[in-house]
Design an enzyme around this catalytic site. Structure first.
Site, PDB file in Angstrom:
ATOM      1  N   ASP A   1      -1.174  -7.178   3.018  1.00 24.13           N
ATOM      2  CA  ASP A   1       0.249  -7.162   3.342  1.00 24.13           C
ATOM      3  C   ASP A   1       0.509  -7.343   4.834  1.00 24.13           C
ATOM      4  O   ASP A   1       0.841  -6.374   5.513  1.00 24.13           O
ATOM      5  CB  ASP A   1       0.854  -5.834   2.851  1.00 24.13           C
ATOM      6  CG  ASP A   1       2.375  -5.872   2.862  1.00 24.13           C
ATOM      7  OD1 ASP A   1       2.932  -6.956   3.089  1.00 24.13           O
ATOM      8  OD2 ASP A   1       2.991  -4.821   2.634  1.00 24.13           O
TER       9      ASP A   1
ATOM     10  N   GLU B   1       5.971  -3.587  -6.667  1.00 33.82           N
ATOM     11  CA  GLU B   1       6.573  -2.429  -6.012  1.00 33.82           C
ATOM     12  C   GLU B   1       7.795  -1.929  -6.789  1.00 33.82           C
ATOM     13  O   GLU B   1       8.892  -1.829  -6.252  1.00 33.82           O
ATOM     14  CB  GLU B   1       6.904  -2.756  -4.552  1.00 33.82           C
ATOM     15  CG  GLU B   1       5.654  -3.180  -3.796  1.00 33.82           C
ATOM     16  CD  GLU B   1       5.854  -3.360  -2.294  1.00 33.82           C
ATOM     17  OE1 GLU B   1       6.932  -3.774  -1.885  1.00 33.82           O
ATOM     18  OE2 GLU B   1       4.891  -3.082  -1.550  1.00 33.82           O
TER      19      GLU B   1
ATOM     20  N   GLU C   1       6.632  -6.491  10.958  1.00 36.07           N
ATOM     21  CA  GLU C   1       6.554  -5.184  10.297  1.00 36.07           C
ATOM     22  C   GLU C   1       5.336  -4.374  10.740  1.00 36.07           C
ATOM     23  O   GLU C   1       5.458  -3.215  11.104  1.00 36.07           O
ATOM     24  CB  GLU C   1       6.541  -5.383   8.776  1.00 36.07           C
ATOM     25  CG  GLU C   1       6.401  -4.076   8.017  1.00 36.07           C
ATOM     26  CD  GLU C   1       6.455  -4.256   6.503  1.00 36.07           C
ATOM     27  OE1 GLU C   1       6.611  -5.395   6.035  1.00 36.07           O
ATOM     28  OE2 GLU C   1       6.325  -3.243   5.799  1.00 36.07           O
TER      29      GLU C   1
HETATM   30  O1  GCW Z   1       5.271  -5.305   3.197  1.00 37.46           O
HETATM   31  C1  GCW Z   1       5.969  -4.870   2.126  1.00 37.46           C
HETATM   32  C2  GCW Z   1       7.180  -4.275   2.746  1.00 37.46           C
HETATM   33  C3  GCW Z   1       8.338  -4.179   1.793  1.00 37.46           C
HETATM   34  C4  GCW Z   1       8.581  -5.562   1.188  1.00 37.46           C
HETATM   35  C5  GCW Z   1       7.308  -6.003   0.466  1.00 37.46           C
HETATM   36  C6  GCW Z   1       7.425  -7.400  -0.133  1.00 37.46           C
HETATM   37  C7  GCW Z   1      10.633  -6.583   0.567  1.00 37.46           C
HETATM   38  O2  GCW Z   1       6.845  -3.024   3.276  1.00 37.46           O
HETATM   39  O3  GCW Z   1       9.451  -3.743   2.519  1.00 37.46           O
HETATM   40  O4  GCW Z   1       9.688  -5.593   0.343  1.00 37.46           O
HETATM   41  O5  GCW Z   1       6.249  -6.023   1.367  1.00 37.46           O
HETATM   42  O6  GCW Z   1       6.931  -8.326   0.489  1.00 37.46           O
HETATM   43  O7  GCW Z   1       7.985  -7.562  -1.191  1.00 37.46           O
END
Ligand code: GCW
Length: 687
Positions: A372, A293, A400
């Site tokens: 995720d 990311e 989340e």
């Molecule tokens: O799920 C995603 C989240 C991000 C997070 C990322 C990760 C910390 O939306 O906010 O960043 O995973 O796990 O690195």
């Protein structure tokens, strides 16, 4: 969940009294050690529960506590007393005065608690307090021998130094404000106590997305404050880690590269490690999110993740430090038109062939699912697929994608589903929990980690009931065989009292909540359908034409992602044959994961006997109704809980009902309009 309500029933105190008045401690007491915390927790806990102040005698010797008369305790003999204990283990014997006599009203005579170390003793004290909190009528068990199953039981904070928390749903950070580390506070100490009380032994204190200010945590200006924080956790046997920025040599060191094979870069990290460990000798090490990311990483220099992780591992090795290297590496700039790239494949494709190349002090940290933290995902096929590489599984306690601590969603059953999954990677019985425990492959470091869900809200977790997830993660990390209902019952009893109507209802609610959340959100394992970025409310196509690799591919005839080997992305081939063959076949694939693995017509008949479309309609309606029923039942319990918590939970449930209704109507309408297939039961759809 540390017992807080004074016992009102004098009979209870009488039953426990012999243990509550006199304590003999044998240990080399260090003022800042976990042994001192153990004594403090025990004496404080007894006082809080009963109002009694036990007298304390301190003697030299191995970590041992005797509650009650040492003379009678001396009669307790046998192998049990001398059994060698692992460092974090404890044995607790509670002798009941009338063990063979009056079973209805047992009375304690004495208790002996031995720890494998001061930490073992601390865990034993918390176990004893938990016993008093959940079995106040007298303990059912009298001999308890416990050792944690997972060597590493870690919590990851996603806290930023400006005081915000990434994916935080319970207020701001308890650690930082205005780019400073906050001074020692009851909150921070309270957090260390909460974590130790359920056996957590490691914490990383800053977000894995390490921004500019947090990069400086490893510089001389902040290291004294880092040390202060580490000392607080140290008192509770918790080892502290920092998330590190892979590009630190550029951002702090003035180098023009962070290439892991460059000598200057190596030298820079070696010096940095020397400086860090001079200030914080007990630091656990680093957590690293690299090439993930948009974070920097070794790919920039044409190097792989073994090169990247080993660079840091070599720097930390002289001090016993560990690198937790995250495997959340995927293309977050995907073109949605490209049907051949499958995000689910990414971790395995990037890491699997690097097996054997990582240093011994590297642990790969792998999210439980390949995408995720969705409400339902299969287990990540990378977990256990690298026999020569240490691994931990990463869960997310922060909700989340599972209601953001506004909707109740008790995640213990979800985590257990992952932990119990048999990967077959080293024959039958290669379950995730056995791999994490280091019992399947010869791992030297392993266990479980999870993203925290706490903040500076009064009740810690936003939704009061979300505390059960933090509690539950700790209990499962200690012993993944504990059943969900046992954990839910423990937390409910500690929080709402033993056998109270409120506790009983909360226990039931918790256990129903994950399936209910799933039933009104994205169906059958397909995931997402949330508002981009926020990830709470419904938006069926929110991620459909995006760059994130998160698609459901719904059209007028069907829905789902074809990840088969025969016609799809081939992701299924990343599993051992036993699982691969099940997932490959739409007939054998479990219903709840069908749309994760297959694109099927809406008329496809599930194992449940329903068509996919009817399942979508039915479960959305049922989920939303269920939340309404919870509200009705909770209202009936108004006089059973204190007003503040009653109202708080009521308001949250009402919010959840709104959310569920919106999900129900949007999802159902969306699929009705796409498919044109009416609901068999002719309920309201918005054509
Ligand atoms: O799920 C995603 C989240 C991000 C997070 C990322 C990760 C910390 O939306 O906010 O960043 O995973 O796990 O690195």
């Amino acid at each position: 969940w540390l017992p807080a309500d004074r016992w009102q029933d004098p009979e209870r105190i009488e039953r426990w009294r012999p243990l509550l008045e006199r304590i003999e401690a044998r240990m080399e007491l260090r003022p800042e050690g976990p042994g001192a915390s153990a004594l403090q927790e025990l004496v404080g806990g007894i006082k809080m529960l009963t109002g009694l102040s036990p007298s304390l005698t301190l003697k030299a010797g191995s970590p041992l506590l005797i509650l009650g008369s040492p003379e009678s305790a001396a009669r307790s003999s046998g192998e049990w007393n001398t059994l060698p204990l692992a460092e974090e283990a404890y044995v607790l014997r509670i002798k009941m005065a009338d063990e063979d006599g009056n079973q209805a009203c047992p009375k304690a005579e004495y208790a002996i608690l031995r720890g494998g170390s001061e930490r073992g003793l601390l865990y034993g004290v918390f176990a004893l307090l938990r016993l008093m909190g959940t079995q106040p009528h007298g303990p059912r068990e009298s001999d308890i021998a416990e050792a944690p199953r997972n060597p590493l039981r870690m919590i990851d904070q996603w806290d930023n130094m400006d005081g915000s928390v990434e994916r935080g749903y319970s207020g701001g950070s308890i650690f930082y404000r205005d780019n400073r580390i906050l001074p020692e506070s009851d909150r921070i100490i309270g957090y260390a106590r909460l974590l130790a009380s359920v056996g957590i032994n490691a914490i990383s204190v800053n977000n894995v997305n390490v921004h500019r200010e947090e990069t400086k945590l490893i510089t001389s200006s902040l290291l004294p404050d880092v040390k202060r924080l580490s000392d607080i956790f140290g008192r509770y046997g918790i080892r502290m880690f920092l998330s590190a920025n892979y590009a630190a040599p550029l951002e702090l060191g003035g180098l023009d590269t962070a290439d892991p094979l460059n000598e200057d870069v190596k030298q820079w990290w070696r010096r940095k490690a020397e400086e860090i460990y001079a200030a914080v000798p007990e630091l656990g090490g680093f957590v690293v999110k690299a090439d993930s990311e948009n974070r920097p990483g070794p790919f920039t220099y044409g190097r792989d993740h073994a090169d990247g992780a080993n660079l840091l591992a070599d720097a930390l090795a002289p001090y016993g430090g560990t690198v937790m290297w995250r495997c959340f590496v995927y293309d977050c700039h995907q073109d949605w038109r490209d049907r051949s790239t499958d995000r689910a494949r990414a971790a395995y494709d990037h890491f699997r062939d690097l097996d054997g190349r990582f240093r011994d002090n590297v642990i790969l940290q792998i999210k439980n699912g390949p995408m995720d933290f969705q409400v339902r995902e299969p287990v990540s096929p990378l977990f256990g697929a690298m026999p020569q590489t240490n691994q931990v599984m990463e869960f997310q306690i922060a909700q989340e994608y599972t209601g953001q601590q506004r909707d109740v969603c008790f995640l213990v059953p979800q985590w257990k589903k992952s932990l119990d999954f048999d990967t077959f990677l080293n024959g039958a019985g290669s379950t995730v929990k056995q791999i994490a425990a280091g019992k399947v492959h010869p791992f030297t470091r392993s266990g479980v980690a999870a993203v925290s869900n706490i903040g500076d809200d009064d009740n810690w977790t936003g939704h009061h009931l979300a505390q059960a997830n933090l509690f539950g993660f700790g209990r499962l990390a200690w012993n993944p065989d504990l059943e969900s209902d046992v954990i839910a019952a423990e937390w409910s009893a500690l929080t709402f009292g033993v056998d109270t109507p409120a506790a009983k209802f909360v226990e039931e609610l918790l256990l129903e909540s994950w399936p209910v959340y799933e039933s009104y959100t994205a169906p059958l394992g397909v995931g997402w359908m949330v508002q981009p970025h926020y990830h709470y409310a419904v938006d069926v196509d929110g991620y459909e034409y995006s760059k994130w690799g998160t698609y459901h591919f719904a059209d007028r005839t069907g829905i789902g992602v074809d990840r088969t080997m025969a016609t799809g992305t081939g992701y299924v081939g990343q599993y051992a044959a036993e699982n691969r063959d099940i997932y490959e076949s739409p007939a054998e694939c479990p219903d709840e994961l069908l749309l994760f693995f297959h694109h099927v017509p809406y008329t496809h008949v599930l194992k449940s006997g329903k068509t996919v479309i009817q399942h979508i309609y039915d479960s959305r309606f049922e989920g939303a109704e269920k939340v309404e029923r919870w509200i009705a039942r909770w209202r009936e319990l108004e006089s059973e809980a204190d007003h503040e918590r009653f109202l708080h939970i009521l308001r949250r449930l009402e919010g959840q009902a709104e959310n569920a209704k919106q999900w129900r109507d949007v999802v159902n309408t969306y699929f009705y309009r796409k498919s044109g297939i009416p609901d068999e039961r002719e309920r309201m759809l918005y054509a």
